[in-house]
Structures are given as C-alpha cells and as structure tokens.
Design an enzyme around this catalytic site. Structure first.
Site, PDB file in Angstrom:
ATOM      1  N   TYR A  92     -12.228   0.627 -10.261  1.00 40.94           N
ATOM      2  CA  TYR A  92     -10.840   0.924 -10.624  1.00 40.94           C
ATOM      3  C   TYR A  92     -10.728   1.220 -12.120  1.00 40.94           C
ATOM      4  O   TYR A  92     -10.086   2.198 -12.523  1.00 40.94           O
ATOM      5  CB  TYR A  92      -9.950  -0.252 -10.242  1.00 40.94           C
ATOM      6  CG  TYR A  92      -8.520  -0.131 -10.713  1.00 40.94           C
ATOM      7  CD1 TYR A  92      -7.653   0.778 -10.112  1.00 40.94           C
ATOM      8  CD2 TYR A  92      -8.025  -0.929 -11.749  1.00 40.94           C
ATOM      9  CE1 TYR A  92      -6.333   0.894 -10.533  1.00 40.94           C
ATOM     10  CE2 TYR A  92      -6.712  -0.821 -12.174  1.00 40.94           C
ATOM     11  CZ  TYR A  92      -5.869   0.090 -11.567  1.00 40.94           C
ATOM     12  OH  TYR A  92      -4.575   0.203 -11.993  1.00 40.94           O
ATOM     13  N   GLY A 146       7.127  -0.115  -5.820  1.00 47.59           N
ATOM     14  CA  GLY A 146       6.589  -0.518  -7.107  1.00 47.59           C
ATOM     15  C   GLY A 146       7.047   0.272  -8.313  1.00 47.59           C
ATOM     16  O   GLY A 146       8.228   0.582  -8.487  1.00 47.59           O
ATOM     17  N   ILE A 147       6.083   0.599  -9.161  1.00 42.69           N
ATOM     18  CA  ILE A 147       6.365   1.259 -10.434  1.00 42.69           C
ATOM     19  C   ILE A 147       7.000   2.625 -10.217  1.00 42.69           C
ATOM     20  O   ILE A 147       7.946   3.003 -10.920  1.00 42.69           O
ATOM     21  CB  ILE A 147       5.074   1.376 -11.268  1.00 42.69           C
ATOM     22  CG1 ILE A 147       4.628  -0.010 -11.743  1.00 42.69           C
ATOM     23  CG2 ILE A 147       5.276   2.310 -12.463  1.00 42.69           C
ATOM     24  CD1 ILE A 147       3.252  -0.033 -12.387  1.00 42.69           C
ATOM     25  N   GLY A 148       6.494   3.378  -9.258  1.00 45.06           N
ATOM     26  CA  GLY A 148       7.049   4.711  -9.003  1.00 45.06           C
ATOM     27  C   GLY A 148       8.495   4.654  -8.584  1.00 45.06           C
ATOM     28  O   GLY A 148       9.330   5.423  -9.072  1.00 45.06           O
TER      29      GLY A 148
END
Length: 288
Positions: free
Chosen positions: A150, A12-14
């Site tokens: 969250y 994903g983003i990482g």
C-alpha cells in the site's frame, strides 16, 4: 462555478469531500464505481441540502475514465478540479503478496489516477488553470510492516504528484498530495480485516499492527477534516505540494523522521505487546 470531479465517493473521504465542496459552491461530479453503491451518497446529499451529480466511473477501466471525463466536459465545459480519491488499502506482508493482488492495488491506486490526470491535463492546459488533488497517505512517509505494498502505491502517487506539479506550473496547473493518517472510514475496517491470523512467521508484528488499526478505528480522524484540507489546498495560493491532515498526521511524520532506523526496527522486533504503546510514545513524543 468550479467544475470538480471526485472519484471514490460512495463512502468515507470521497463522500465527505463531495458533500463539503458542493456546499462550498463547487459544481461537483461525485463518481462511484457502481451506481448501486451510491445510496449512502445520495442520502447524505439530501440530508446536507446540497446539489451534486452522481456518475459511474471505474478507475480500473480506461474506457470508464474516458467516458466519465467526457461527460463532465460535455455538461460543465471543463474540469477545473480533479480529486483522485478512489483507492484500496489492504495490508499484506511482502512475502505473502501475490502478483495479482499487487497489480490490482497499483491499478486502482496509481494507474487509475495517472489515467485521470492524463485525461484532464489537455483541457486544463488549454484553460491555463486547474488543480489536481491526489489523496495519498502518511504511509507515503512512514512505512511499517504489512503496509509495504500500500505504501509503495502512495509513494508512487506522490512521485507523480511532484512531477505534475512541476510540469503543470508553467500552464497554471497545480498538483497536490493530501496525506491523512488514520481516518474513520470503511476502508480502515477493510484494511484491518485483511490482516492475517495470529499464526505465521510475522504474527508478532501483525499483532502490533492489529492493535494500532483497532485504535485507529476508534480514535482516527473524521473524513470531514480531510475534506477541509482538500478545500484549503485547492484555495491556497501558496506552492505547497504535500498536505498532512491535522496535527496527528504531522506527529507521526515528524516522529518517524526524527527516529533512527535502528530505533524504528527495534520498536517492532524488540518490544513486547505490553511495552509497545509506551515505547512508541517514547520515540514519537506525546500525541497531539
């Protein structure tokens, strides 16, 4: 060369941020909780033709955080940029949230990032420079059913961001929050799978949330857009703490700010499944 430590890089983003910043000249330390999950990262690194260092760092473990930061300092001499990206995003109704689940979510999404910030601040202060990037969410600004726990972690992370931005300013240290909306990552699929079945006291609103998240898995943004926003925030000389990712994130943030609280509640409680999409667009305007 900028020494950059990024957490949560297995997918994903990482992963996208690690590859992107490595390609932009950063000396990237891409961390994963378990090195056994780093195959995708290593493959993407090879495919992109960039160089980075993969290291094990579990944000739930103070010892692992300490060891990870020490390794970067030992090898690079400093940490110039910290990107707190690792996180979990399960969707629970507040009534159904257990204390164990809530503590675990805060441990990963809030306590871990705080521990990493505390670990890198002395070195940044001594150097008179540094940037801390906290990957937050539009959920810090717009909260719907099942996203309460969250969103609470992201609100807490943004409060920490605001405080560190002020505390660090006199020492040349910047702290920013990145606010993606729906982004096509495994975390989004996992969040969708955590929703309860169609039965129960909140089944109607759960159906609305399920439809939104299913749409998000198909139309959500690309993780590279978040990576580019992170890079822009690192490079910017302006003092801007909150960075929504793209027009879609700004659309939902601004739309919720403009809607009355009554209209927002009525959207979820006085709307049929067939009406939901059109009513949402009435409140928020045409999507970008």
């Amino acid at each position: 060369m900028t020494a950059t430590l990024i957490t949560g890089c297995s997918t994903g983003i990482g992963l996208a941020t690690a590859i992107h910043l490595a390609g932009r000249g950063h000396s990237v330390y891409a961390s994963v909780r378990d090195l056994a999950t780093s195959e995708g990262l290593r493959g993407a690194t090879e495919e992109a033709g960039v160089a980075l260092t993969v290291l094990s760092l579990d944000v739930d473990s103070p010892e692992s955080i300490r060891a990870g930061v020490e390794r970067v300092v030992d090898e690079a001499g400093r940490v110039d940029v910290l990107v707190n990206n690792a996180g979990v995003g399960d969707l629970w109704a507040v009534e159904d949230t257990t204390e164990t689940d809530l503590l675990q979510m805060f441990r990963t999404n809030v306590f871990g990032p705080i521990a990493l910030i505390r670990a890198v601040l002395p070195g940044m202060r001594a150097a008179g420079s540094g940037t801390i990037v906290n990957v937050s969410s539009v959920s810090a600004r717009i909260v719907s059913a099942f996203s309460g726990p969250y969103a609470a972690t992201k609100c807490a992370l943004e409060a920490i961001t605001q405080a560190v931005a002020v505390e660090g300013a006199a020492h040349g240290i910047r702290c920013v929050a990145i606010e993606p909306g729906f982004t096509q990552t495994p975390m989004l699929e996992k969040a969708l799978s955590s929703l309860p079945s169609t039965e129960g006291p909140y089944s109607t609103v759960a159906g609305f949330i399920r439809a939104l998240y299913k749409d998000g898995t198909e139309t959500g943004g690309n993780p590279i857009d978040v990576a580019r926003t992170i890079e822009a925030a690192i490079e910017s000389e302006e003092t801007v703490i909150q960075h929504p990712v793209g027009a879609a994130a700004e659309w939902v943030i601004n739309g919720r700010a403009a809607a009355s609280d009554q209209d927002w509640v009525d959207l979820w409680t006085r709307t049929t499944e067939e009406e939901f999409g059109s009513r949402f667009q009435e409140l928020f305007g045409d999507p970008p």
